[in-house]
Write a protein that holds these residues in place. Structure first.
Motif, PDB file in Angstrom:
ATOM      1  N   SER A   1       0.839  -1.146  -0.084  1.00  0.00           N
ATOM      2  CA  SER A   1       0.071  -0.228   0.190  1.00  0.00           C
ATOM      3  C   SER A   1       0.877   1.186  -0.093  1.00  0.00           C
ATOM      4  O   SER A   1       0.316   2.140  -0.377  1.00  0.00           O
ATOM      5  N   PRO A   2       2.085   1.306   0.539  1.00  0.00           N
ATOM      6  CA  PRO A   2       2.921   2.616   0.540  1.00  0.00           C
ATOM      7  C   PRO A   2       3.207   2.958  -0.860  1.00  0.00           C
ATOM      8  O   PRO A   2       3.562   4.005  -0.917  1.00  0.00           O
ATOM      9  N   LYS A   3       2.889   2.266  -1.982  1.00  0.00           N
ATOM     10  CA  LYS A   3       3.095   2.714  -3.281  1.00  0.00           C
ATOM     11  C   LYS A   3       2.087   3.749  -3.653  1.00  0.00           C
ATOM     12  O   LYS A   3       2.109   4.426  -4.540  1.00  0.00           O
ATOM     13  N   PHE A   4       1.274   3.813  -2.806  1.00  0.00           N
ATOM     14  CA  PHE A   4      -0.132   4.669  -3.212  1.00  0.00           C
ATOM     15  C   PHE A   4       0.128   5.810  -1.948  1.00  0.00           C
ATOM     16  O   PHE A   4       0.763   5.650  -1.049  1.00  0.00           O
ATOM     17  N   VAL A   5      -0.339   7.150  -2.475  1.00  0.00           N
ATOM     18  CA  VAL A   5      -0.313   8.149  -1.463  1.00  0.00           C
ATOM     19  C   VAL A   5      -1.845   8.877  -1.534  1.00  0.00           C
ATOM     20  O   VAL A   5      -2.448   8.850  -2.673  1.00  0.00           O
ATOM     21  N   GLU A   6      -2.284   9.326  -0.486  1.00  0.00           N
ATOM     22  CA  GLU A   6      -3.497  10.184  -0.875  1.00  0.00           C
ATOM     23  C   GLU A   6      -3.126  11.609  -1.039  1.00  0.00           C
ATOM     24  O   GLU A   6      -2.256  12.227  -0.614  1.00  0.00           O
ATOM     25  N   CYS A   7      -3.963  12.128  -1.924  1.00  0.00           N
ATOM     26  CA  CYS A   7      -3.721  13.535  -2.193  1.00  0.00           C
ATOM     27  C   CYS A   7      -5.062  14.433  -2.446  1.00  0.00           C
ATOM     28  O   CYS A   7      -6.124  13.749  -2.521  1.00  0.00           O
ATOM     29  N   LYS A   8      -4.921  15.525  -2.359  1.00  0.00           N
ATOM     30  CA  LYS A   8      -5.975  16.640  -2.693  1.00  0.00           C
ATOM     31  C   LYS A   8      -7.063  16.158  -1.890  1.00  0.00           C
ATOM     32  O   LYS A   8      -8.187  16.011  -2.521  1.00  0.00           O
ATOM     33  N   VAL A   9      -7.185  16.258  -0.721  1.00  0.00           N
ATOM     34  CA  VAL A   9      -8.493  16.062  -0.026  1.00  0.00           C
ATOM     35  C   VAL A   9      -9.466  17.010  -0.252  1.00  0.00           C
ATOM     36  O   VAL A   9      -9.239  18.209  -0.189  1.00  0.00           O
ATOM     37  N   ALA A  10     -10.726  16.536  -0.624  1.00  0.00           N
ATOM     38  CA  ALA A  10     -11.792  17.403  -1.033  1.00  0.00           C
ATOM     39  C   ALA A  10     -11.949  18.557   0.243  1.00  0.00           C
ATOM     40  O   ALA A  10     -12.168  17.914   1.346  1.00  0.00           O
ATOM     41  N   GLN A  11     -12.339  19.528   0.030  1.00  0.00           N
ATOM     42  CA  GLN A  11     -12.771  20.284   1.149  1.00  0.00           C
ATOM     43  C   GLN A  11     -14.060  20.671   0.783  1.00  0.00           C
ATOM     44  O   GLN A  11     -14.856  20.973  -0.190  1.00  0.00           O
ATOM     45  N   VAL A  12     -14.869  20.674   1.894  1.00  0.00           N
ATOM     46  CA  VAL A  12     -16.283  20.555   1.904  1.00  0.00           C
ATOM     47  C   VAL A  12     -16.654  22.006   2.725  1.00  0.00           C
ATOM     48  O   VAL A  12     -16.247  22.129   3.867  1.00  0.00           O
ATOM     49  N   ILE A  13     -17.690  22.555   2.312  1.00  0.00           N
ATOM     50  CA  ILE A  13     -18.118  23.953   2.983  1.00  0.00           C
ATOM     51  C   ILE A  13     -18.995  23.346   4.197  1.00  0.00           C
ATOM     52  O   ILE A  13     -19.863  22.521   4.191  1.00  0.00           O
ATOM     53  N   ASP A  14     -18.853  24.305   5.107  1.00  0.00           N
ATOM     54  CA  ASP A  14     -19.379  23.760   6.589  1.00  0.00           C
ATOM     55  C   ASP A  14     -20.130  24.860   7.013  1.00  0.00           C
ATOM     56  O   ASP A  14     -19.533  26.082   7.402  1.00  0.00           O
ATOM     57  N   LEU A  15     -21.709  24.768   6.903  1.00  0.00           N
ATOM     58  CA  LEU A  15     -22.499  25.860   7.424  1.00  0.00           C
ATOM     59  C   LEU A  15     -22.065  26.216   8.609  1.00  0.00           C
ATOM     60  O   LEU A  15     -22.099  27.600   9.043  1.00  0.00           O
ATOM     61  N   TYR A  16     -21.787  25.344   9.670  1.00  0.00           N
ATOM     62  CA  TYR A  16     -21.547  25.519  11.094  1.00  0.00           C
ATOM     63  C   TYR A  16     -20.110  26.400  10.944  1.00  0.00           C
ATOM     64  O   TYR A  16     -19.752  26.955  12.257  1.00  0.00           O
ATOM     65  N   ASP A  17     -19.312  26.358  10.245  1.00  0.00           N
ATOM     66  CA  ASP A  17     -18.051  26.994  10.238  1.00  0.00           C
ATOM     67  C   ASP A  17     -18.223  28.587   9.708  1.00  0.00           C
ATOM     68  O   ASP A  17     -17.538  29.262   9.981  1.00  0.00           O
ATOM     69  N   ARG A  18     -19.180  28.588   8.867  1.00  0.00           N
ATOM     70  CA  ARG A  18     -19.502  29.970   8.112  1.00  0.00           C
ATOM     71  C   ARG A  18     -20.940  29.804   8.400  1.00  0.00           C
ATOM     72  O   ARG A  18     -21.890  29.988   7.461  1.00  0.00           O
ATOM     73  N   PRO A  19     -21.360  30.205   9.588  1.00  0.00           N
ATOM     74  CA  PRO A  19     -22.984  30.608   9.947  1.00  0.00           C
ATOM     75  C   PRO A  19     -23.430  31.509   8.880  1.00  0.00           C
ATOM     76  O   PRO A  19     -24.718  31.524   8.661  1.00  0.00           O
ATOM     77  N   ASN A  20     -22.859  32.254   8.360  1.00  0.00           N
ATOM     78  CA  ASN A  20     -23.525  33.602   7.524  1.00  0.00           C
ATOM     79  C   ASN A  20     -23.417  33.081   6.073  1.00  0.00           C
ATOM     80  O   ASN A  20     -24.054  34.073   5.433  1.00  0.00           O
ATOM     81  N   SER A  21     -23.274  31.972   5.613  1.00  0.00           N
ATOM     82  CA  SER A  21     -23.021  31.685   4.301  1.00  0.00           C
ATOM     83  C   SER A  21     -23.927  30.473   4.012  1.00  0.00           C
ATOM     84  O   SER A  21     -23.128  29.305   4.455  1.00  0.00           O
ATOM     85  N   PRO A  22     -24.842  30.510   3.233  1.00  0.00           N
ATOM     86  CA  PRO A  22     -25.798  29.350   2.899  1.00  0.00           C
ATOM     87  C   PRO A  22     -24.854  28.366   2.007  1.00  0.00           C
ATOM     88  O   PRO A  22     -23.966  28.844   1.460  1.00  0.00           O
ATOM     89  N   THR A  23     -24.862  27.087   2.253  1.00  0.00           N
ATOM     90  CA  THR A  23     -24.355  26.125   1.698  1.00  0.00           C
ATOM     91  C   THR A  23     -24.867  25.925   0.019  1.00  0.00           C
ATOM     92  O   THR A  23     -25.731  25.781  -0.086  1.00  0.00           O
ATOM     93  N   PRO A  24     -23.748  26.027  -1.094  1.00  0.00           N
ATOM     94  CA  PRO A  24     -24.251  26.085  -2.106  1.00  0.00           C
ATOM     95  C   PRO A  24     -24.462  24.478  -2.506  1.00  0.00           C
ATOM     96  O   PRO A  24     -23.625  23.674  -2.458  1.00  0.00           O
ATOM     97  N   VAL A  25     -25.548  24.241  -3.244  1.00  0.00           N
ATOM     98  CA  VAL A  25     -25.851  22.878  -3.711  1.00  0.00           C
ATOM     99  C   VAL A  25     -26.511  22.940  -5.117  1.00  0.00           C
ATOM    100  O   VAL A  25     -27.278  24.094  -5.271  1.00  0.00           O
ATOM    101  N   THR A  26     -26.321  22.006  -5.876  1.00  0.00           N
ATOM    102  CA  THR A  26     -27.330  21.819  -7.061  1.00  0.00           C
ATOM    103  C   THR A  26     -28.430  20.816  -6.995  1.00  0.00           C
ATOM    104  O   THR A  26     -27.990  19.760  -6.517  1.00  0.00           O
ATOM    105  N   ILE A  27     -29.502  21.156  -7.410  1.00  0.00           N
ATOM    106  CA  ILE A  27     -30.494  19.875  -7.611  1.00  0.00           C
ATOM    107  C   ILE A  27     -30.824  19.743  -9.171  1.00  0.00           C
ATOM    108  O   ILE A  27     -30.955  20.802  -9.852  1.00  0.00           O
ATOM    109  N   ALA A  28     -31.306  18.547  -9.387  1.00  0.00           N
ATOM    110  CA  ALA A  28     -32.015  18.300 -10.812  1.00  0.00           C
ATOM    111  C   ALA A  28     -33.301  17.583 -10.519  1.00  0.00           C
ATOM    112  O   ALA A  28     -33.090  16.425 -10.074  1.00  0.00           O
TER     113      ALA A  28
END
Length: 526
Positions: free
Chosen positions: A8-35
């Motif tokens: 497994s050390p042949k592999f490395v983890e990279c570019k962890v996805a950053q997720v917008i957290d409503l409770y970290d940014r209480p004044n900013s609604p979380t953007p989502v797309t709906i279909a």
């Protein structure tokens, strides 16, 4: 095995996805797309959005049109090109079911979205809500995690001869590492105790064998989680008969699709099934049922699958308080017997409601918890989705040792085909060693009972050849045969990797002369 001693050390983890957290940014609604989708899609989406909005989650919603209208407008995957920017801007999609066109010249939005946005892991929850919802398995509580972008889901197919068609099963070591590691991380984040791999090593020792080998390697990195492996046939039967044997199942695309459909059918109603697809940069949440155009517009569709998908989206966005509140309200509604027509059962249910009435009943129960069903609660740690890539490492020694040439011949006579090739290749460095017909050995030995089509695989192996000229020799062989009129429809080079064959072996040692000369007669044992 094609690959050995996977580390497994042949592999490395990279570019962890950053997720917008409503409770970290209480004044900013979380953007989502709906279909909203097609058929019952717009109705159940309206119900789901009402519930999500009432849960306390502040969402900045953007809408894209995916499905029937886009197919009719000429977009093969049902997605308008302008929608991709919106999807990338939000990184999250809540999707209702769509109606697909008839015929096979289209691609489903799910496949396109997963493939091009690299959502490599699809998760399906199969959980019973007995006794309030009818079920074949009252104790079902299973998570199925499947690869989304490889295996037969690459959709690479060919019509090769008049009678034979091909679908390629393509897998890669990095993608298998991704899905297996994701399964263990998902188990940790959701307080699950065991991960089980399903594969079919006995039939597919190279591709499925690799999956099994990587699973065993990755499992060693998670000593706190129990792990085991099952043959997919036996495992699927056990899911149907005794699902408590499993906790989290991880497998490849086609197996996972079948197992997840079975598990949800055994454990719950189709309308309660929800799934999610995860990638490093994008995630999609959807109900697992169809668009049901026959009941569209009647207001009777069950919105539960999409509501649960929305709840999973909230968990993913780390909006844990809203997710827990809404999930418990939904469970309380089910427990109180407030059911749509598809779930309603006299003696169990208390009230039959419409789509919107069900959503309103859920909203009325916000802040309450179920008394009989297990309450939802945040457990474990936040899930991070990351991809694995190869580090630079010594590569296996790759050696060309032969070639499989697939030819189309309609005469059904393997001996005549072999003699023709042998006459053309007298003294040639590549020697004909076997002929198969759809994987069944037909020369130098064959069984009269074997069905023979117009599709023949002729295996040639080097007796002894300078490695610097093997490719030229293989090309010369094809030229010799083609000039004589043989219809070569495909070629596959045969390689060894550190001396290990990277190709299927021929069944050339099982027979005796007497067996092959005449049909086998059944012996009646008295």
């Amino acid at each position: 095995m094609l690959i050995k001693n996977i580390q497994s050390p042949k592999f490395v983890e990279c570019k962890v996805a950053q997720v917008i957290d409503l409770y970290d940014r209480p004044n900013s609604p979380t953007p989502v797309t709906i279909a909203p989708g097609d058929g019952i899609g717009p109705e159940i989406m309206e119900a789901a959005i009402r519930c999500l909005s009432a849960s306390g989650a502040r969402l900045a919603i953007q809408t894209v049109d995916i499905g029937k209208k886009m197919y009719e407008a000429g977009f093969r995957n049902g997605i308008h090109p302008d929608s991709w920017k919106t999807l990338r801007d939000t990184g999250v999609l809540l999707r209702a079911p769509v109606i697909y066109p008839e015929g096979g010249s289209f691609q489903t939005p799910n496949v396109s979205l997963r493939r091009y946005l690299d959502m490599f892991a699809t998760v399906t929850w199969a959980k019973s809500r007995s006794p309030f919802v009818a079920t074949n398995q009252p104790n079902m509580d299973l998570i199925i995690i499947q690869d989304s972008i490889e295996d037969l889901y690459t959709s690479i197919e060919h019509h090769q001869s008049g009678e034979v068609y091909q679908s390629l099963k393509l897998v890669s070591q990095p993608a298998m590492e991704n899905i297996i590691r994701f399964a263990f991380k998902f188990a940790q984040a959701n307080c699950r105790k065991k991960v089980t791999a399903f594969s079919k090593d006995t039939i597919l020792p190279i591709t499925d064998g690799l999956f099994h080998e990587i699973f065993d390697s990755v499992a060693k990195e998670y000593p706190d989680i129990e792990s085991d492996h099952w043959d997919v046939s036996a495992g699927t039967a056990k899911v149907a008969l005794a699902p408590v044997q499993f906790d989290v199942v991880v497998t490849t695309s086609m197996y996972g699709n079948i197992v997840s459909e079975l598990a949800t059918a055994m454990g719950t109603t189709r309308a309660h099934a929800a799934s999610a697809s995860y990638g490093e940069h994008f995630s999609m949440f959807s109900a697992s049922h169809g668009a049901a155009p026959d009941i569209a517009g009647k207001g009777i569709a069950n919105p539960s699958g999409l509501i649960l998908a929305g709840i999973n989206m909230l968990w993913h966005l780390n909006l844990n308080a809203a997710a827990e509140n809404l999930h418990n309200a939904w469970l309380k509604t089910i427990e109180d017997g407030i059911h749509t027509a598809d779930v309603y059962r006299p003696g169990i249910s208390n009230e039959q409601v419409t789509t919107i009435e069900f959503a309103d009943a859920v909203i009325e129960r916000l802040g309450l918890t179920p008394e009989h069903l297990k309450p939802a609660c945040h457990c474990g740690s936040k899930l991070t989705v990351s991809s694995a890539v190869f580090k630079s490492s010594p590569r296996a020694e790759k050696k060309l040792v032969g070639i499989d040439l697939f030819v189309e011949e309609t005469h059904r006579d393997p001996v005549a085909l072999a003699n023709r090739i042998l006459d053309l290749t007298v003294g040639f460095p590549l020697q004909l060693t076997a002929i198969t017909n759809r994987g069944v050995l037909v020369w130098p030995c064959w069984c009269n009972e074997s069905l023979k089509t117009d599709h023949w695989c002729c295996r040639f192996e080097f007796a002894d050849q300078d490695k610097d000229t093997v490719f030229k020799t293989a090309c010369t062989l094809m030229q010799i045969l083609a000039l004589d009129g043989l219809d070569i429809i495909k070629s596959e080079n045969l390689y060894t990797f550190d001396g290990i064959p990277g190709y299927s072996q021929m069944d050339d040692k099982w027979y005796d002369d007497d067996f092959c000369k005449k049909p086998v007669k059944l012996q009646v044992v008295t």
